[in-house]
Design a protein around this motif. Structure first.
Motif, PDB file in Angstrom:
ATOM      1  N   GLU A  37      67.945 -18.996 -62.123  1.00 45.71           N
ATOM      2  CA  GLU A  37      67.237 -19.494 -63.316  1.00 45.71           C
ATOM      3  C   GLU A  37      66.053 -18.608 -63.663  1.00 45.71           C
ATOM      4  OE1 GLU A  37      66.582 -23.641 -62.481  1.00 45.71           O
ATOM      5  OE2 GLU A  37      68.674 -24.127 -62.994  1.00 45.71           O
ATOM      6  N   ALA A  38      65.366 -18.103 -62.655  1.00 44.32           N
ATOM      7  CA  ALA A  38      64.192 -17.251 -62.910  1.00 44.32           C
ATOM      8  C   ALA A  38      64.611 -15.931 -63.582  1.00 44.32           C
ATOM      9  CB  ALA A  38      63.457 -16.979 -61.596  1.00 44.32           C
ATOM     10  N   PHE A  39      65.681 -15.306 -63.089  1.00 45.74           N
ATOM     11  CA  PHE A  39      66.116 -14.035 -63.708  1.00 45.74           C
ATOM     12  C   PHE A  39      66.654 -14.289 -65.117  1.00 45.74           C
ATOM     13  CE2 PHE A  39      66.261 -12.591 -59.214  1.00 45.74           C
ATOM     14  CZ  PHE A  39      65.471 -11.459 -59.362  1.00 45.74           C
ATOM     15  N   MET A  40      67.398 -15.376 -65.273  1.00 46.76           N
ATOM     16  CA  MET A  40      67.995 -15.664 -66.580  1.00 46.76           C
ATOM     17  C   MET A  40      66.891 -15.902 -67.609  1.00 46.76           C
ATOM     18  SD  MET A  40      71.297 -18.076 -66.944  1.00 46.76           S
ATOM     19  CE  MET A  40      70.414 -19.518 -66.503  1.00 46.76           C
ATOM     20  N   THR A  41      65.874 -16.651 -67.232  1.00 43.50           N
ATOM     21  CA  THR A  41      64.769 -16.937 -68.159  1.00 43.50           C
ATOM     22  C   THR A  41      64.022 -15.653 -68.522  1.00 43.50           C
ATOM     23  OG1 THR A  41      64.554 -19.096 -67.132  1.00 43.50           O
ATOM     24  CG2 THR A  41      62.677 -18.346 -68.447  1.00 43.50           C
ATOM     25  N   ALA A  42      63.767 -14.824 -67.543  1.00 40.79           N
ATOM     26  CA  ALA A  42      62.973 -13.605 -67.798  1.00 40.79           C
ATOM     27  C   ALA A  42      63.726 -12.612 -68.672  1.00 40.79           C
ATOM     28  CB  ALA A  42      62.600 -12.959 -66.468  1.00 40.79           C
ATOM     29  N   LEU A  43      65.069 -12.635 -68.600  1.00 40.32           N
ATOM     30  CA  LEU A  43      65.845 -11.623 -69.348  1.00 40.32           C
ATOM     31  C   LEU A  43      66.315 -12.135 -70.700  1.00 40.32           C
ATOM     32  CD1 LEU A  43      68.024 -10.243 -66.399  1.00 40.32           C
ATOM     33  CD2 LEU A  43      66.030  -9.155 -67.432  1.00 40.32           C
ATOM     34  N   ARG A  44      66.148 -13.440 -70.947  1.00 44.88           N
ATOM     35  CA  ARG A  44      66.800 -14.060 -72.104  1.00 44.88           C
ATOM     36  C   ARG A  44      66.397 -13.417 -73.432  1.00 44.88           C
ATOM     37  NH1 ARG A  44      70.099 -18.233 -72.731  1.00 44.88           N
ATOM     38  NH2 ARG A  44      69.861 -19.191 -70.700  1.00 44.88           N
ATOM     39  N   LYS A  45      65.130 -13.101 -73.592  1.00 48.71           N
ATOM     40  CA  LYS A  45      64.701 -12.487 -74.865  1.00 48.71           C
ATOM     41  C   LYS A  45      64.361 -11.026 -74.616  1.00 48.71           C
ATOM     42  CE  LYS A  45      62.977 -16.422 -77.453  1.00 48.71           C
ATOM     43  NZ  LYS A  45      63.029 -17.492 -76.441  1.00 48.71           N
ATOM     44  N   ASP A  61      66.104  -6.960 -74.334  1.00 45.78           N
ATOM     45  CA  ASP A  61      67.123  -5.913 -74.454  1.00 45.78           C
ATOM     46  C   ASP A  61      68.488  -6.303 -73.904  1.00 45.78           C
ATOM     47  OD1 ASP A  61      65.407  -3.511 -75.359  1.00 45.78           O
ATOM     48  OD2 ASP A  61      64.271  -4.350 -73.684  1.00 45.78           O
ATOM     49  N   VAL A  62      68.577  -7.504 -73.288  1.00 56.23           N
ATOM     50  CA  VAL A  62      69.832  -7.858 -72.603  1.00 56.23           C
ATOM     51  C   VAL A  62      70.739  -8.691 -73.506  1.00 56.23           C
ATOM     52  CG1 VAL A  62      70.853  -8.997 -70.602  1.00 56.23           C
ATOM     53  CG2 VAL A  62      68.697  -7.748 -70.373  1.00 56.23           C
ATOM     54  N   ARG A  63      71.924  -8.177 -73.738  1.00 51.25           N
ATOM     55  CA  ARG A  63      72.894  -8.918 -74.541  1.00 51.25           C
ATOM     56  C   ARG A  63      73.759  -9.821 -73.655  1.00 51.25           C
ATOM     57  NH1 ARG A  63      77.189  -6.205 -78.788  1.00 51.25           N
ATOM     58  NH2 ARG A  63      78.292  -8.135 -79.288  1.00 51.25           N
ATOM     59  N   HIS A  64      74.168  -9.294 -72.499  1.00 51.87           N
ATOM     60  CA  HIS A  64      75.073 -10.048 -71.617  1.00 51.87           C
ATOM     61  C   HIS A  64      74.503 -10.127 -70.200  1.00 51.87           C
ATOM     62  CE1 HIS A  64      78.271  -8.491 -74.597  1.00 51.87           C
ATOM     63  NE2 HIS A  64      77.985  -9.744 -74.896  1.00 51.87           N
ATOM     64  N   TYR A  65      74.581 -11.327 -69.625  1.00 54.47           N
ATOM     65  CA  TYR A  65      74.071 -11.569 -68.264  1.00 54.47           C
ATOM     66  C   TYR A  65      75.213 -12.170 -67.447  1.00 54.47           C
ATOM     67  CZ  TYR A  65      71.171 -14.060 -64.695  1.00 54.47           C
ATOM     68  OH  TYR A  65      70.606 -14.553 -63.532  1.00 54.47           O
ATOM     69  N   ALA A  66      75.584 -11.490 -66.368  1.00 54.66           N
ATOM     70  CA  ALA A  66      76.649 -12.005 -65.497  1.00 54.66           C
ATOM     71  C   ALA A  66      76.049 -12.222 -64.115  1.00 54.66           C
ATOM     72  CB  ALA A  66      77.802 -11.012 -65.418  1.00 54.66           C
ATOM     73  N   SER A  67      76.096 -13.464 -63.659  1.00 59.51           N
ATOM     74  CA  SER A  67      75.487 -13.805 -62.373  1.00 59.51           C
ATOM     75  C   SER A  67      76.511 -14.423 -61.449  1.00 59.51           C
ATOM     76  CB  SER A  67      74.353 -14.812 -62.604  1.00 59.51           C
ATOM     77  OG  SER A  67      74.024 -15.473 -61.405  1.00 59.51           O
ATOM     78  N   GLU A  68      76.379 -14.117 -60.172  1.00 57.02           N
ATOM     79  CA  GLU A  68      77.237 -14.731 -59.160  1.00 57.02           C
ATOM     80  C   GLU A  68      77.173 -16.255 -59.233  1.00 57.02           C
ATOM     81  OE1 GLU A  68      77.214 -13.110 -54.906  1.00 57.02           O
ATOM     82  OE2 GLU A  68      76.119 -14.981 -54.750  1.00 57.02           O
ATOM     83  N   GLU A  69      76.058 -16.793 -59.697  1.00 59.84           N
ATOM     84  CA  GLU A  69      75.876 -18.249 -59.710  1.00 59.84           C
ATOM     85  C   GLU A  69      76.338 -18.904 -61.006  1.00 59.84           C
ATOM     86  OE1 GLU A  69      75.402 -19.435 -56.944  1.00 59.84           O
ATOM     87  OE2 GLU A  69      74.664 -17.647 -55.922  1.00 59.84           O
ATOM     88  N   GLN A  70      76.821 -18.120 -61.976  1.00 62.35           N
ATOM     89  CA  GLN A  70      77.287 -18.677 -63.256  1.00 62.35           C
ATOM     90  C   GLN A  70      78.810 -18.556 -63.346  1.00 62.35           C
ATOM     91  OE1 GLN A  70      75.324 -20.003 -65.699  1.00 62.35           O
ATOM     92  NE2 GLN A  70      73.471 -19.655 -64.466  1.00 62.35           N
ATOM     93  N   ASP A  71      79.447 -19.481 -64.082  1.00 61.42           N
ATOM     94  CA  ASP A  71      80.906 -19.424 -64.225  1.00 61.42           C
ATOM     95  C   ASP A  71      81.334 -18.215 -65.054  1.00 61.42           C
ATOM     96  OD1 ASP A  71      80.842 -21.763 -62.920  1.00 61.42           O
ATOM     97  OD2 ASP A  71      81.342 -23.029 -64.650  1.00 61.42           O
ATOM     98  N   VAL A  91      80.051 -15.179 -68.428  1.00 57.87           N
ATOM     99  CA  VAL A  91      78.952 -14.344 -68.913  1.00 57.87           C
ATOM    100  C   VAL A  91      78.046 -15.174 -69.829  1.00 57.87           C
ATOM    101  CG1 VAL A  91      78.380 -12.305 -70.289  1.00 57.87           C
ATOM    102  CG2 VAL A  91      80.392 -12.280 -68.783  1.00 57.87           C
ATOM    103  N   VAL A  92      76.740 -15.056 -69.631  1.00 56.82           N
ATOM    104  CA  VAL A  92      75.775 -15.738 -70.496  1.00 56.82           C
ATOM    105  C   VAL A  92      75.386 -14.773 -71.606  1.00 56.82           C
ATOM    106  CG1 VAL A  92      73.476 -16.810 -70.588  1.00 56.82           C
ATOM    107  CG2 VAL A  92      74.915 -17.058 -68.534  1.00 56.82           C
ATOM    108  N   GLU A  93      75.525 -15.228 -72.870  1.00 56.46           N
ATOM    109  CA  GLU A  93      75.159 -14.355 -73.992  1.00 56.46           C
ATOM    110  C   GLU A  93      73.678 -14.566 -74.298  1.00 56.46           C
ATOM    111  OE1 GLU A  93      78.019 -13.591 -76.961  1.00 56.46           O
ATOM    112  OE2 GLU A  93      79.543 -14.815 -75.955  1.00 56.46           O
ATOM    113  N   MET A  94      72.947 -13.452 -74.340  1.00 63.51           N
ATOM    114  CA  MET A  94      71.493 -13.551 -74.513  1.00 63.51           C
ATOM    115  C   MET A  94      71.075 -13.063 -75.897  1.00 63.51           C
ATOM    116  SD  MET A  94      70.050 -12.840 -70.727  1.00 63.51           S
ATOM    117  CE  MET A  94      69.996 -14.245 -69.622  1.00 63.51           C
ATOM    118  N   THR A  95      70.489 -11.870 -76.008  1.00 67.80           N
ATOM    119  CA  THR A  95      70.001 -11.396 -77.307  1.00 67.80           C
ATOM    120  C   THR A  95      71.118 -10.655 -78.045  1.00 67.80           C
ATOM    121  OG1 THR A  95      67.804 -11.204 -76.370  1.00 67.80           O
ATOM    122  CG2 THR A  95      68.220  -9.963 -78.394  1.00 67.80           C
ATOM    123  N   ALA A  96      71.463 -11.140 -79.236  1.00 70.77           N
ATOM    124  CA  ALA A  96      72.623 -10.594 -79.952  1.00 70.77           C
ATOM    125  C   ALA A  96      72.566  -9.066 -80.112  1.00 70.77           C
ATOM    126  CB  ALA A  96      72.748 -11.266 -81.305  1.00 70.77           C
ATOM    127  N   GLY A  97      71.431  -8.520 -80.489  1.00 71.30           N
ATOM    128  CA  GLY A  97      71.364  -7.066 -80.716  1.00 71.30           C
ATOM    129  C   GLY A  97      71.007  -6.260 -79.478  1.00 71.30           C
TER     130      GLY A  97
END
Ligand SMILES: O=P(O)(O)OC[C@H]1O[C@](O)(COP(=O)(O)O)[C@@H](O)[C@@H]1O
Ligand SMILES: [Mg+2]
Ligand SMILES: [Mg+2]
Length: 333
Positions: free
Chosen positions: A64-72, A74-84, A86-92
């Motif tokens: 949760e800490a990494f996901m929150t920090a990266l959400r807004k 340069d990161v468009r896609h976040y793939a974590s061992e703990e998530q089912d 890919v989490v889509e973050m910033t569109a551009g």
């Protein structure tokens, strides 16, 4: 930069910003881990992830800490061992981050080193496309190790650099470039309790290490197993050696235990950048193509000549690998 005191000249600015955010979270986690048992029980059970692994409280906190920090940003896609998925973050966003937020979680309560492993790719058009690709496409990779010191080992594709956390400042100080991994070593790391489940080439390789000076290798070896991939990697980057997590015949271990996207590709990138080798036992990890986000791969890495020797055991004739070490002739020094 904020959490990193500096990055090498010429680093891609977006990659540097993402690295800084990863470092910021690592610094906070290091502080929280150091207080484990005072405010909260970080090793307590918290659920199960897609792979059926039992999640510890710290697995979830770190994700949760990494996901929150990266959400807004340069990161468009976040793939974590703990998530089912890919989490889509910033569109551009131009980048994609693959992460094992907390590696070595069986060690949390034992107060043994644990870590975070991550890789940064250029974002692709589709969420899966960002990660189902060769590790060779990585722009940068690294890990934080939460040990006696909190250390960040990072490669931007030009060697491996070492930062140490200054806990008083909450910032990582750049210490310098890591030395090349020695090509030879007498230290190996494998979970030997799985011996009976291994393939013949891996058994033969380990038999010959155990036989030491009396066997075909003609020298004695030393063994380590921390059950924390970051800690094994850190030791190997520091003084050489070889790590093996091979495939075995247990249910669910046909491709070993470690995940290509979150663990093996980033570590292989660092190891190659430090002059070592990383394979699935035979072929380079960075040239492999993962077929699923949580897919596993056998993993062998470390001192280049030692990793090549494991591959050579896979080429031995059946009669040779089946022979007791005393009878194995081809590798006799
Ligand atoms: O318990 P085993 O089978 O020896 O496996 C240990 C391996 O599992 C891991 O803990 C897997 O990582 P996670 O803790 O992120 O699931 C590695 O760090 C370590 O190398
Ligand atoms: Mg892990
Ligand atoms: Mg993990």
């Amino acid at each position: 930069m904020n959490a990193l005191d500096r990055v090498p000249d010429g680093t891609n600015p977006a990659v540097a910003r993402v690295m800084d955010r990863l470092a910021g979270v690592a610094a906070q986690l290091a502080g929280r881990i150091a207080r484990g048992g005072i405010d909260e029980h970080l090793g307590g059970a918290a659920g199960t992830n897609t792979d059926g692994d039992v999640q510890k409280a710290l697995d979830v906190i770190a994700d949760e800490a990494f996901m929150t920090a990266l959400r807004k940003g340069d990161v468009r896609h976040y793939a974590s061992e703990e998530q089912d998925g890919v989490v889509e973050m910033t569109a551009g966003g131009m980048l994609a981050v693959a992460i094992d937020p907390l590696d070595g979680s069986s060690n949390i309560d034992a107060n043994v080193s644990i870590g975070t492993i991550f890789g940064i790719y250029p974002a692709a058009d589709t969420p899966e496309g960002s990660f189902l690709r060769q590790g060779r496409d990585l722009l940068a990779a690294g890990y934080a190790i939460y040990g006696p010191q909190c250390v960040l080992m990072v490669s931007f594709g030009n060697g491996v650099i070492r930062y140490v956390l200054d806990p008083a400042e909450g910032r990582f100080r750049l210490i310098g470039t890591a030395a090349a991994i020695p090509a030879d070593s007498t230290e190996y790391a494998i979970n030997a309790s799985n011996y009976r489940h291994w393939t013949k080439p891996i058994r033969a390789y380990v038999d010959d290490r155990v036989a030491g000076a009396d066997g075909p290798a003609g020298m004695d070896f030393n063994m380590r197993w921390i059950a924390s991939l970051v800690a094994e990697t850190h030791r190997i980057l520091t003084r050489g050696g070889i790590f093996l997590y091979p495939a075995d015949s247990r249910t669910g271990y046909a491709r070993g235990r470690l995940r290509y996207v979150y663990e093996c590709a980033p570590i292989a990138f660092l190891i190659e950048q430090a002059g070592g080798r990383a394979t699935d036992g035979e072929n380079a990890i960075l040239d492999a193509l993962p077929d699923s986000l949580h897919g596993r791969t056998p993993f062998v890495f470390g001192s280049a000549n030692k990793v090549a020797r494991v591959a050579a055991y896979h080429d031995l004739p059946e009669a040779e690998i089946s022979a007791l070490f005393g009878m194995r002739g081809l590798f006799r020094a």
